[in-house]
Design an enzyme around this catalytic site. Structure first.
Site, PDB file in Angstrom:
ATOM      1  N   HIS A 383       0.798  -1.223   0.000  1.00  0.00           N
ATOM      2  CA  HIS A 383       0.000   0.000   0.000  1.00  0.00           C
ATOM      3  C   HIS A 383       0.831   1.274   0.000  1.00  0.00           C
ATOM      4  O   HIS A 383       0.259   2.367   0.025  1.00  0.00           O
ATOM      5  CB  HIS A 383      -0.931   0.028   1.213  1.00  0.00           C
ATOM      6  CG  HIS A 383      -2.125  -0.848   1.090  1.00  0.00           C
ATOM      7  ND1 HIS A 383      -3.270  -0.472   0.435  1.00  0.00           N
ATOM      8  CD2 HIS A 383      -2.347  -2.112   1.540  1.00  0.00           C
ATOM      9  CE1 HIS A 383      -4.160  -1.447   0.480  1.00  0.00           C
ATOM     10  NE2 HIS A 383      -3.623  -2.452   1.156  1.00  0.00           N
ATOM     11  N   LYS A 574      -8.673  13.748   4.876  1.00  0.00           N
ATOM     12  CA  LYS A 574      -7.866  12.536   4.858  1.00  0.00           C
ATOM     13  C   LYS A 574      -6.826  12.631   5.969  1.00  0.00           C
ATOM     14  O   LYS A 574      -6.732  13.660   6.650  1.00  0.00           O
ATOM     15  CB  LYS A 574      -7.193  12.314   3.503  1.00  0.00           C
ATOM     16  CG  LYS A 574      -6.369  13.499   3.002  1.00  0.00           C
ATOM     17  CD  LYS A 574      -5.798  13.235   1.614  1.00  0.00           C
ATOM     18  CE  LYS A 574      -6.867  13.260   0.544  1.00  0.00           C
ATOM     19  NZ  LYS A 574      -6.991  12.040  -0.198  1.00  0.00           N
ATOM     20  N   ARG A 575      -6.079  11.579   6.162  1.00  0.00           N
ATOM     21  CA  ARG A 575      -5.022  11.599   7.169  1.00  0.00           C
ATOM     22  C   ARG A 575      -4.082  12.775   6.905  1.00  0.00           C
ATOM     23  O   ARG A 575      -3.757  13.079   5.762  1.00  0.00           O
ATOM     24  CB  ARG A 575      -4.269  10.269   7.113  1.00  0.00           C
ATOM     25  CG  ARG A 575      -3.144  10.109   8.101  1.00  0.00           C
ATOM     26  CD  ARG A 575      -2.745   8.639   8.185  1.00  0.00           C
ATOM     27  NE  ARG A 575      -2.577   8.043   6.876  1.00  0.00           N
ATOM     28  CZ  ARG A 575      -1.411   7.943   6.228  1.00  0.00           C
ATOM     29  NH1 ARG A 575      -0.311   8.442   6.786  1.00  0.00           N
ATOM     30  NH2 ARG A 575      -1.323   7.350   5.060  1.00  0.00           N
ATOM     31  N   LYS A 580       0.441  14.287   1.532  1.00  0.00           N
ATOM     32  CA  LYS A 580      -0.935  14.545   1.094  1.00  0.00           C
ATOM     33  C   LYS A 580      -1.190  16.040   0.892  1.00  0.00           C
ATOM     34  O   LYS A 580      -2.220  16.431   0.352  1.00  0.00           O
ATOM     35  CB  LYS A 580      -1.924  13.942   2.093  1.00  0.00           C
ATOM     36  CG  LYS A 580      -1.861  12.408   2.136  1.00  0.00           C
ATOM     37  CD  LYS A 580      -2.830  11.834   3.142  1.00  0.00           C
ATOM     38  CE  LYS A 580      -2.699  10.308   3.247  1.00  0.00           C
ATOM     39  NZ  LYS A 580      -3.245   9.614   2.076  1.00  0.00           N
ATOM     40  N   THR A 682      -8.788   6.121  -1.870  1.00  0.00           N
ATOM     41  CA  THR A 682     -10.172   5.700  -2.127  1.00  0.00           C
ATOM     42  C   THR A 682     -11.137   6.856  -1.903  1.00  0.00           C
ATOM     43  O   THR A 682     -12.259   6.830  -2.386  1.00  0.00           O
ATOM     44  CB  THR A 682     -10.576   4.513  -1.226  1.00  0.00           C
ATOM     45  OG1 THR A 682     -10.350   4.854   0.150  1.00  0.00           O
ATOM     46  CG2 THR A 682      -9.792   3.272  -1.584  1.00  0.00           C
ATOM     47  N   LYS A 686     -14.840   7.920  -3.720  1.00  0.00           N
ATOM     48  CA  LYS A 686     -16.077   8.210  -2.988  1.00  0.00           C
ATOM     49  C   LYS A 686     -16.635   9.572  -3.385  1.00  0.00           C
ATOM     50  O   LYS A 686     -17.844   9.726  -3.584  1.00  0.00           O
ATOM     51  CB  LYS A 686     -15.806   8.154  -1.484  1.00  0.00           C
ATOM     52  CG  LYS A 686     -15.397   6.778  -0.984  1.00  0.00           C
ATOM     53  CD  LYS A 686     -14.764   6.840   0.398  1.00  0.00           C
ATOM     54  CE  LYS A 686     -14.127   5.519   0.769  1.00  0.00           C
ATOM     55  NZ  LYS A 686     -13.258   5.597   1.955  1.00  0.00           N
TER      56      LYS A 686
END
Length: 836
Positions: A383, A574-575, A580, A682, A686
Site C-alpha cells: 500500500h 484525509k489523514r 498529502k 479511495t 467516494k
C-alpha cells in the site's frame, strides 16, 4: 487450546425452513413492520431489561441492533454450512486495521430491512435518526487501509466468496481527536463503553501466542533436525466474531478479531504477599497488546509492543485457519488448494515465517515442501512506497522476541541470496537490495522484502503504484521474480458510499434508470445521457444542496462556524501527512484571502474550505499543519472584509460516520498529493461517485479516475511522478520558486511574521524555513499550477449548468471503482476462487 466446530460438513440444510438457502446463497425473508416492532420490544424487555416507558435512546439502539442481528444469524450459519458442504476454497484476509464504522444502517440496508426498521420505530415513537447517531464508530483503523479492508470484506460477502477477515479487537481504536485552541488533542476512543451488540465472543476459540524463550534442536525419527521453540512468555488470543453481511443477504462471512488475555490472570501467591500491583503485572502486559491501535513506536517499548501486536494477530489467525483446514480436509499439504491468504500491507508480513514454523515444527514437513506451500498460499498487497511504512524491525529485537522466526528468516535469506547469485546480472548492489537483512541502518529485518519473497503474488493498488513498485522499492526483487507483481486497483463499496451515505442520490438514480446499479455499479453508466437533461441536472443539484445544508448544520453545531450552502464546498479530508499536502491547500487559501482583501470589488466565487483528518500522535509536523489550518480559519472567519466570500473550517475527529456526511456534500474533492507518493486513495472514488469534481495530481488512482470519467471532467495540475523524480535528482531550490511568485512570497512572509499567530509570532517559522530550504514534497513547485487551476474551477462554478453536467458525469462514470470489481479481479487473477 483447539476449538472443535460442530460437524456441519456433512449437511447442507439451511438454518431454518423460513430462510431457504439456494445454491449456497441465503435470501432474506420478508419481514413486516408488525414483526419488527414486536422483535424490538421483545429485545428491549428480555435482552436489555428495560420497560419501554423507561427506556433511553441507547437502550432502543441496543434492542434494535439485536433484533436486526437475529436476521443475520440464520444466514451466517447457512453460509458456514455451505462452505463446509462444498469444500470451497476460502479466502483469509489479514489486516491490522478494519474501519467498519457503524453497523446498524449497514446491516439493515444489506438485508433490505431499513424501511421496516424505521417504520417499526416510528410506530413505537422512537426517532430513528437520533438513535442511530448514538452508535459508536468501530474505528479500528487509521485511514484508507482499514476502510479498504472493510469494503473488501463486504464485497466478498456480496460476491458469495467464502472468506474470513482477521484482525485485532482493540479496546481503544484510533484516538478520538479533539481540537483545543487549534491544536490536536488525542483522547481514548472508547467504542466498547456500552458493549458491542454485533459481535459474538468465542471463549472456546483460544490460542497460545509465544514470545521470547529458546529454541532447541533435536534429531527426528527420520534423521532430520527438528526444532522446538520454548517461549518464555505466553499470552492467549481470544476470538470475537462479527458477521459481515453481503448485499441482499447473499452471504454472511466472518470478521474474527483477537483480544489478548494473560494465560494466568493473577499471581495469587504474590497477591497474598501483599504485592497487589505485581500480582496482575503479567495480565496488564498481556492485555496491552490489544489495548490501543498503533501505539507510538518512538520508544523502544512502543516498538516492541507494535511488533507484539503484529505477531499476536498473525500467529492466532494462522493457527486458526490451519486448524480449520486440517479439521475439514485432514492433510495440511492441500492447504494451497483450499485456502489463500491475503496480507493487507506489510503489518502481517511475519506470516511468512510463522506459517513456515507451523509447517516445519508442528506438522513436521521438510523445508522444501513447507516453502512451496507457504509461497503458494500467501499473497501480499503493498500500500505504500514510503520506506518507513514498509517496516524494518531491529535484528536484536526480533532475535529476542521471536528467536525461532529469526532462524527461519535467516534460512529464507540464505536461499534467496544463493538463488540470486546464479543470475548472470547479479551484483553486490542487487544482493544488498534484495536481502531480508538490512546492514546499513543498524541491522534490521526488512518486512516488505520478507512479504515479497514469501508470496505467490504481490499487488499494488493502482496502475501507477504497481509500476512504481517495479521501479523503486521492489526493483531488484521484481527483476528476480518478474511474474509476481501485478496490479489490483482499489475500490469502494457502493452500499455504504452511495446507498447509505447519499440516499437522495441513490433514490434519484433508481427512479431514473432503475435498480440495476444497486447490484452492479458499472450500470451507473446508463446515467451519462441524463447529463444533457436540464431537468435531471436540476434534480441532481437539489440532492447536492440538501446534503450541503445538512453538512452546514453540522459545521455550525460542532465548531460554531456558519457557512453558506450556496458556496462552493472545497473539501480536503484525509489523514494529515506532508505528502498529502494539506499545506499546499492552506497556503493557497491564504493567497486567496490576500487577493480578496486586495481586490474587494472583484467577482469572487464564495468558497468554503473544509478540512478534516487526524495526525499521528508522534507526527509533530502534521500537528503543526492542523494548528496552521485553525490559525488561518480564526483570522479569515473573523474578518468582515471577506463578507462571507471565504470560510475555513476544520472538523474534528474525522471517521467513517463523519465522512458519510461530508462526502455527499462536497462540490470539489482535493486529491493533491505529491505525484508518485499516494499508492491509490479511495476518497477520490467516494467523492466522484457522489458527484464532486476532483482537483488532483496525476498520482495513485487519480490517473484511472481521469481515464474513466474523462480529462475534461477532472482538474489535473502539477508535476508528474516522472517529473518529481527528475526535480529531486537534479536538486530543487524552493527559494528561487518563492521569489519568482509574488503571491507565494507574500504568504510566506505573513506566516513568518506571525500574522496568523499573533500570540506566538514564531509558531510557523519552522514550516516556512522547511519550505524555503528543503521542500521535499514540492509544495512550492506546484503552488502556481494549483492556484491557476483553482481559478479555472471558480470560473466553471459560475456556469452552473456546465458544473452540474460534469458532476453528473463523475457519478455516472464512477462505477468501475466498485470494490465488487476489485474483488472479482482478486478472485479471478490471484485467489482462484469463483464469484457469484
Amino acid at each position: 487450546m483447539p476449538y472443535l466446530m460442530p460437524n456441519v460438513a456433512s449437511t447442507g440444510e439451511p438454518a431454518s425452513l423460513d430462510d431457504p438457502a439456494i445454491d449456497g446463497v441465503a435470501f432474506a425473508p420478508k419481514v413486516d413492520t408488525l414483526q419488527m416492532r414486536k422483535a424490538i420490544l421483545a429485545k428491549l424487555t428480555y435482552a436489555v431489561g428495560k420497560d419501554p416507558a423507561a427506556a433511553k435512546l441507547h437502550d432502543w439502539l441496543r434492542a434494535t441492533s439485536l433484533a436486526v442481528r437475529d436476521h443475520v444469524v440464520d444466514r451466517w450459519i447457512a453460509s458456514v454450512r455451505e462452505a463446509y458442504r462444498t469444500g470451497r476454497k476460502r479466502v483469509y484476509y489479514l489486516s491490522l486495521e478494519f474501519m467498519i464504522g457503524r453497523q446498524l444502517r449497514d446491516v439493515s440496508c444489506n438485508l433490505q430491512l431499513d424501511a421496516v426498521v424505521r417504520e417499526a420505530l416510528a410506530e413505537i415513537g422512537v426517532d430513528y435518526e437520533a438513535m442511530a447517531e448514538l452508535e459508536p464508530d468501530a474505528a479500528l483503523g487509521n485511514g484508507g487501509l482499514g476502510r479498504l479492508a472493510a469494503c473488501y470484506m463486504e464485497s466478498m460477502a456480496t460476491l458469495a466468496i467464502a472468506a474470513h477477515g482477521y484482525g485485532i479487537r482493540y479496546d481503544h481504536g484510533l484516538f478520538r481527536q479533539k481540537i483545543a485552541d487549534g491544536w490536536q488533542v488525542e483522547l481514548p476512543e472508547d467504542w466498547l463503553a456500552f458493549g458491542n451488540p454485533w459481535e459474538f465472543e468465542r471463549r472456546e476459540v483460544a490460542y497460545e501466542i509465544g514470545f521470547g524463550g529458546t529454541v532447541e534442536a533435536s534429531e527426528g525419527w527420520d534423521g532430520a533436525v527438528r526444532h522446538t521453540w520454548k517461549p518464555g512468555d505466553r499470552v492467549l488470543a481470544i476470538a470475537y466474531d462479527t458477521p459481515i453481511v453481503g448485499w441482499r443477504g447473499a452471504r454472511v462471512n466472518t470478521l474474527r478479531l483477537w483480544r489478548a488475555r494473560a494465560a494466568d490472570p493473577i499471581h495469587l501467591e504474590a497477591f497474598n504477599r501483599g504485592d497487589h500491583v505485581g500480582a496482575v503485572a503479567d495480565r496488564t502486559r498481556a492485555e496491552s497488546i490489544s489495548r490501543v491501535l498503533y501505539p507510538s513506536d518512538s520508544t523502544q517499548a512502543g516498538q516492541e509492543l507494535r511488533l507484539r501486536q503484529e505477531f499476536f494477530f498473525t500467529s492466532a489467525s494462522l493457527q486458526d485457519l490451519v486448524r480449520r483446514h486440517v479439521q475439514q480436509f485432514g492433510d495440511i499439504r492441500s492447504l494451497p488448494d483450499k485456502a489463500t491468504i491475503q496480507l493487507n500491507d506489510t503489518h502481517p508480513a511475519i506470516a511468512v515465517a510463522e506459517l513456515m514454523r507451523i509447517l516445519l515444527d508442528v506438522h513436521a514437513l521438510g523445508w522444501d515442501e513447507a516453502w512451496a506451500i507457504t509461497r503458494t498460499t500467501i499473497n501480499y498487497t503493498n500500500h505504500t512506497l514510503l520506506p518507513e511504512a514498509l517496516e524494518m524491525w531491529p535484528v536484536s529485537l526480533m532475535e529476542r522476541l521471536l528467536p525461532r522466526h529469526m532462524q527461519i528468516i535467516y534460512a529464507i535469506n540464505a536461499k534467496l541470496i544463493a538463488d540470486a547469485r546464479k543470475r548472470p546480472d547479479c551484483t553486490d548492489g542487487m544482493l544488498s537490495a534484495i536481502s531480508l537483512i538490512d546492514e546499513w541502518h543498524g541491522r534490521g529485518v526488512r518486512m516488505g522484502n520478507l512479504a515479497f519473497v514469501g508470496s505467490h503474488k504481490i499487488n499494488g493498488v493502482s496502475a501507477l503504484h504497481s509500476e512504481l513498485m517495479k521501479k523503486t522499492v521492489f526493483k531488484d526483487l521484481g527483476a528476480l521474480y518478474p511474474e509476481r507483481i501485478t496490479n489490483k486497483t482499489n475500490g469502494i463499496t457502493p452500499r455504504r458510499w452511495l446507498m447509505q451515505s447519499n440516499p437522495g442520490l441513490a433514490r434519484l438514480v433508481r427512479d431514473t434508470i432503475g435498480e440495476g446499479p444497486l447490484d452492479d455499479l458499472e450500470k451507473l453508466s446508463q446515467l451519462a445521457p441524463y447529463a444533457e437533461d436540464a431537468a435531471f441536472r436540476e434534480r441532481f443539484m437539489q440532492v447536492k444542496r440538501a446534503n450541503k445544508e445538512r453538512l452546514a448544520a453540522l459545521i455550525l453545531e460542532q465548531i460554531g462556524v456558519r457557512v453558506d450552502p450556496a458556496a462552493l464546498f472545497d473539501v480536503h479530508v484525509k489523514r494529515i501527512h506532508e505528502y498529502k499536502r494539506q499545506l499546499l491547500n492552506v497556503l493557497e487559501t491564504i493567497a486567496l484571502y490576500d487577493a480578496i482583501r486586495a481586490r474587494p470589488n472583484e467577482d469572487w466565487v464564495p468558497r468554503v474550505k473544509l478540512f478534516a483528518g487526524k495526525a499521528a500522535s508522534s507526527y509533530t509536523t502534521a500537528k503543526y499543519i492542523i494548528k496552521l489550518i485553525n490559525d488561518v480559519a480564526k483570522v479569515v472567519n473573523s474578518d468582515p472584509a471577506t463578507r462571507g466570500l471565504l470560510k475555513v473550517a476544520f472538523l474534528p475527529n474525522y471517521n467513517v460516520s463523519l465522512a458519510q456526511v461530508i462526502i455527499p456534500a462536497a462540490d470539489l474533492s482535493e486529491q493533491i498529493s505529491t505525484a508518485g507518493m499516494e499508492a491509490s486513495g479511495t476518497g477520490n472514488m467516494k467523492f466522484a461517485l457522489n458527484g464532486a469534481l476532483t482537483i488532483g495530481t496525476l498520482d495513485g488512482a487519480n490517473i484511472e479516475l481521469r481515464d474513466h470519467i474523462g480529462g475534461e471532467n477532472i482538474f489535473i495540475f502539477g508535476l508528474t511522478a516522472e517529473e518529481v523524480e527528475v526535480v529531486r535528482r537534479k536538486g530543487y531550490n524552493p527559494s528561487e520558486t518563492i521569489a519568482d511568485n509574488p503571491a507565494l512570497a507574500a504568504v510566506m512572509e505573513s506566516l513568518y511574521a506571525g500574522v496568523y499567530s499573533p500570540d506566538d509570532p514564531s509558531r510557523h517559522r519552522g514550516t516556512v524555513d522547511a519550505l524555503r530550504n528543503h521542500d521535499y514534497f514540492l509544495v512550492t513547485a506546484d503552488f502556481q499550477a494549483y492556484a491557476e487551476t483553482q481559478r479555472k474551477i471558480a470560473a466553471l462554478w459560475r456556469n452552473s449548468s456546465d458544473w452540474a453536467r460534469k458532476a453528473v458525469i463523475n457519478t455516472a462514470r464512477s462505477g468501475w471503482f466498485s470494490s465488487d470489481r476489485a474483488i472479482r479481479d482478486y478472485a479471478e487473477e490471484i485467489w482462484g476462487v469463483p464469484t457469484r
